[in-house]
Scaffold this motif. Structure first.
Motif: not given
Length: 285
Positions: A248-273
């Motif tokens: 809503k605040v940043l409608p022009t930004s794109t977003v990638s949503v990782l798997d449901d089990h990924i939390g606050h540190y995605p670069q450590l939890e799912d480095p490939t994704g």
């Protein structure tokens, strides 16, 4: 019989004194290697640790990585090699007070100073006027927003990951400290902040509230491409409320949503994704 609080105090004082003088643990082999592969530059007589790796031949693209709280540049270790296959240079620093950088005390730690340190590093490396990409997380998001506000020339494609809702929402009711369990590992935290002055560094939370208009406004008004990589299990950025507000605040930004089990540190939890999502964004330009 003495009051219970007096007894607790008499016991607590010597225990605190012992705690404050416990030497830091020995570095793991991985951290020793990380440190030996880096360098230091001087900011106002303070030593700032950074890594600067040459990567892809034929590319002139540079990416600068800004880590979060309460960790260090080692947060990017699992995607470092992947980034060097895409970028000509991959650069990361330990913010003042974190990792292998100096930890002065007392010291008025501020997001503004950390942004100035990033600018100083770019000057030190001869990159002050070169196009760069910023990859940021958590605490580093706010530093990147300050850099965006300053309109660091020339304006780069931007990438975001982490705790933007700390600015977009007043999430004081949610825990700030990451609850990703074993996904962090000891190495990412080791030596991150000095045990007796973390409160000083924590003032950045108040700074976010005080300068919300400045930093959220930088995101809302910029023409720089923005991208968010999000882990739905992030306890700091609750799903789905965060994504709804972010879009809503940043409608022009794109977003990638990782798997449901990924939390606050995605670069450590799912480095490939995480890496694939980031490179898909970068390669779209």
């Amino acid at each position: 019989m003495k009051e219970w609080w007096v007894q607790v105090g008499l016991l607590g004082v010597p225990l605190l004194a012992v705690y404050l003088h416990i030497p830091p643990p020995q570095l793991s082999p991985a951290l020793r290697s990380w440190k030996s592969s880096g360098s230091f530059f001087t900011y106002k007589d303070l030593n700032i640790f950074y890594r600067d790796s040459s990567g892809a031949v034929g590319s002139s693209d540079v990416v600068v990585l800004l880590h979060g709280f309460p960790t260090s540049s080692y947060d990017w270790s699992k995607i470092w090699e992947g980034l060097t296959q895409r970028f000509h240079r991959v650069i990361a620093l330990d913010f003042l007070g974190f990792g292998f950088s100096d930890k002065p005390r007392p010291h008025g730690y501020s997001i503004f100073e950390q942004a100035t340190i990033v600018e100083g590093l770019l000057r030190h490396l001869g990159l002050r006027h070169q196009r760069i990409n910023l990859l940021s997380h958590d605490y580093g998001d706010t530093v990147a927003q300050e850099l965006l506000h300053r309109s660091l020339p020339p304006l780069p494609p931007f990438f975001w990951s982490g705790s933007l809702p700390q600015l977009l929402l007043d999430l004081s009711k949610f825990p700030f400290f990451p609850q990703a369990g074993s996904t962090l590992g000891a190495d990412s935290r080791l030596g991150s902040i000095h045990k007796d002055f973390s409160f000083s560094i924590l003032q950045y939370i108040n700074q976010r509230k005080k300068h919300r208009e400045r930093w959220v406004g930088a995101l809302m008004s910029t023409s720089v491409p923005l991208h968010l990589i999000y882990g739905p299990l992030d306890p700091v950025n609750p799903h789905p409320e965060f994504l709804q507000l972010y879009k809503k605040v940043l409608p022009t930004s794109t977003v990638s949503v990782l798997d449901d089990h990924i939390g606050h540190y995605p670069q450590l939890e799912d480095p490939t994704g995480f890496l694939n999502a980031y490179l898909n964004f970068i390669n779209s330009f």
